[in-house]
Motif scaffolding. Structure first.
Motif, mmCIF file in Angstrom:
data_model
loop_
_atom_site.group_PDB
_atom_site.id
_atom_site.type_symbol
_atom_site.label_atom_id
_atom_site.label_comp_id
_atom_site.label_asym_id
_atom_site.label_seq_id
_atom_site.Cartn_x
_atom_site.Cartn_y
_atom_site.Cartn_z
ATOM 1 N N ILE A 59 0.842 -1.206 0.000
ATOM 2 C CA ILE A 59 0.000 0.000 0.000
ATOM 3 C C ILE A 59 0.873 1.250 0.000
ATOM 4 O O ILE A 59 0.609 2.207 -0.740
ATOM 5 C CB ILE A 59 -0.968 -0.006 1.214
ATOM 6 C CG1 ILE A 59 -1.992 -1.145 1.092
ATOM 7 C CG2 ILE A 59 -1.651 1.353 1.384
ATOM 8 C CD1 ILE A 59 -2.998 -1.002 -0.031
ATOM 9 N N LEU A 74 -8.708 3.168 -4.260
ATOM 10 C CA LEU A 74 -8.256 3.833 -3.041
ATOM 11 C C LEU A 74 -8.442 5.350 -3.115
ATOM 12 O O LEU A 74 -8.599 6.006 -2.095
ATOM 13 C CB LEU A 74 -6.778 3.523 -2.775
ATOM 14 C CG LEU A 74 -6.449 2.079 -2.426
ATOM 15 C CD1 LEU A 74 -4.936 1.883 -2.352
ATOM 16 C CD2 LEU A 74 -7.109 1.659 -1.126
ATOM 17 N N LYS A 123 -3.425 7.959 3.811
ATOM 18 C CA LYS A 123 -3.480 6.507 3.631
ATOM 19 C C LYS A 123 -2.093 5.886 3.791
ATOM 20 O O LYS A 123 -1.943 4.818 4.382
ATOM 21 C CB LYS A 123 -4.095 6.159 2.275
ATOM 22 C CG LYS A 123 -5.595 6.442 2.204
ATOM 23 C CD LYS A 123 -6.135 6.170 0.820
ATOM 24 C CE LYS A 123 -7.630 6.326 0.772
ATOM 25 N NZ LYS A 123 -8.350 5.297 1.509
ATOM 26 N N ALA A 163 -0.762 3.022 6.672
ATOM 27 C CA ALA A 163 -0.002 1.802 6.357
ATOM 28 C C ALA A 163 1.366 1.827 7.036
ATOM 29 O O ALA A 163 1.836 0.798 7.530
ATOM 30 C CB ALA A 163 0.141 1.652 4.839
ATOM 31 N N ASP A 221 -7.997 -0.102 3.622
ATOM 32 C CA ASP A 221 -7.314 0.083 2.339
ATOM 33 C C ASP A 221 -6.797 -1.239 1.786
ATOM 34 O O ASP A 221 -6.860 -1.488 0.584
ATOM 35 C CB ASP A 221 -6.170 1.090 2.485
ATOM 36 C CG ASP A 221 -6.673 2.505 2.717
ATOM 37 O OD1 ASP A 221 -7.844 2.793 2.405
ATOM 38 O OD2 ASP A 221 -5.872 3.330 3.209
ATOM 39 N N MET A 222 -6.286 -2.089 2.667
ATOM 40 C CA MET A 222 -5.820 -3.409 2.229
ATOM 41 C C MET A 222 -6.970 -4.222 1.652
ATOM 42 O O MET A 222 -6.835 -4.859 0.603
ATOM 43 C CB MET A 222 -5.195 -4.170 3.398
ATOM 44 C CG MET A 222 -3.900 -3.596 3.880
ATOM 45 S SD MET A 222 -3.376 -4.445 5.389
ATOM 46 C CE MET A 222 -1.905 -3.504 5.782
ATOM 47 N N ALA A 225 -7.952 -2.912 -1.779
ATOM 48 C CA ALA A 225 -6.990 -3.338 -2.803
ATOM 49 C C ALA A 225 -7.203 -4.808 -3.170
ATOM 50 O O ALA A 225 -7.250 -5.153 -4.354
ATOM 51 C CB ALA A 225 -5.564 -3.100 -2.308
#
Length: 184
Positions: free
Chosen positions: A33, A70, A96, A100, A131-132, A135
């Motif tokens: 990320i 994202l 973001k 991470a 976010d992970m 993705a």
């Protein structure tokens, strides 16, 4: 996966214990990320004040489909969306990336796999895990595939492992959210 997830520990602490393989998976995803969100080079920007406050000349959505997920368009109207992106994309990328990076730092420094977060760090983790999942969801094409289709992936399908991690991240995120909302 062996983790029991996050539990509230006191009034402002959230603790989880991760096995080595879980830590490695989370660190790897966090690093991906971070790399994915690396700032686009803004060659067309001549205004130093705009550059200093984070206004970019980038007004088109990213071409990479994961990055586009994202950093989605804010409006359906392309003109409004482009203008909004110029003013917000740099800040959103930074936020973001910071989530991470915080996850990576906590995981790398976790003694015996134990991660102990305060309220702000827990919220950063929520954002990072989300976010992970976004993705991985793009890679799994979750908008087009049903959960039943994903459950039936063959054991040798490379996406099977991605789906397992995607589900585990959802469980981890749900547990952290429950711990944050626990008032006892």
């Amino acid at each position: 996966m062996t983790s029991e997830g996050f539990k509230r520990h006191g009034s402002n602490s959230y603790v989880a214990e991760f096995a080595e393989n879980e830590r490695e998976i989370l660190i790897n995803l966090a690093e991906q990320i971070i790399e994915l969100l690396a700032e686009r080079v803004d060659h067309g920007h001549e205004d130093p004040l705009a550059a200093m406050v984070g206004i970019t000349s980038h007004d088109a959505p990213p071409e990479d489909e994961v990055l586009h997920r994202l950093l989605p368009n804010a409006y359906q109207d392309q003109v409004d969306s482009a203008e909004f992106r110029r003013y917000t994309e740099s800040t959103l990328r930074s936020k973001k990336q910071a989530h991470a990076m915080a996850m990576r730092m906590y995981l790398k420094s976790a003694k015996d796999g134990t991660v102990d977060l305060d309220h702000d760090s827990a919220n950063a983790w929520l954002g990072g895990v989300n976010d992970m999942r976004l993705a991985l969801g793009v890679r799994l094409n979750v908008q087009e595939r049903t959960s039943d289709e994903l459950e039936l992936l063959a054991p040798d399908d490379p996406l099977r492992g991605v789906y397992i991690v995607y589900g585990w991240l959802g469980w981890l995120q749900e547990g952290l959210l429950a711990a944050l909302m626990d008032e006892s």
